[in-house]
Motif scaffolding. Structure first.
Motif, short mmCIF file in Angstrom:
data_model
loop_
_atom_site.label_atom_id
_atom_site.label_comp_id
_atom_site.label_asym_id
_atom_site.label_seq_id
_atom_site.Cartn_x
_atom_site.Cartn_y
_atom_site.Cartn_z
N MET A 1 0.77 -1.14 -0.06
CA MET A 1 -0.04 0.17 0.06
C MET A 1 0.98 1.18 0.20
N LYS A 2 2.08 1.48 0.79
CA LYS A 2 2.87 2.55 0.82
C LYS A 2 3.63 2.56 -0.47
N ARG A 3 3.89 1.51 -1.21
CA ARG A 3 4.57 1.50 -2.64
C ARG A 3 3.53 2.26 -3.55
N LEU A 4 2.11 1.82 -3.58
CA LEU A 4 1.25 2.36 -4.41
C LEU A 4 1.10 4.01 -4.12
N SER A 5 0.98 4.32 -2.90
CA SER A 5 0.84 5.78 -2.51
C SER A 5 1.94 6.33 -3.01
N GLY A 6 3.18 6.01 -2.90
CA GLY A 6 4.41 6.66 -3.52
C GLY A 6 4.37 6.85 -4.74
#
Length: 53
Positions: A1-6
């Motif tokens: 999820m953090k990667r997608l937000s980034g």
């Protein structure tokens, strides 16, 4: 999820870097771009904002 937000954050920031249509920087960018690569909208906006000020 953090990667997608980034990824979304990077795309959002890069999209904000293009000059506003009709600005001097935008006109100069289009002058450098090959005319064969222009879209119909770009050509119309260029004529309206850069040629017929």
């Amino acid at each position: 999820m953090k990667r997608l937000s980034g990824v979304f954050l990077v795309v959002f920031l890069l999209a904000g870097c293009s000059p506003e249509i009709g600005s001097e920087a935008w006109c100069n960018d289009l002058k450098e771009k090959p005319k064969g690569d222009w879209t119909a909208n770009e050509a119309a906006d260029f004529a309206k904002h850069c040629v017929f000020k």
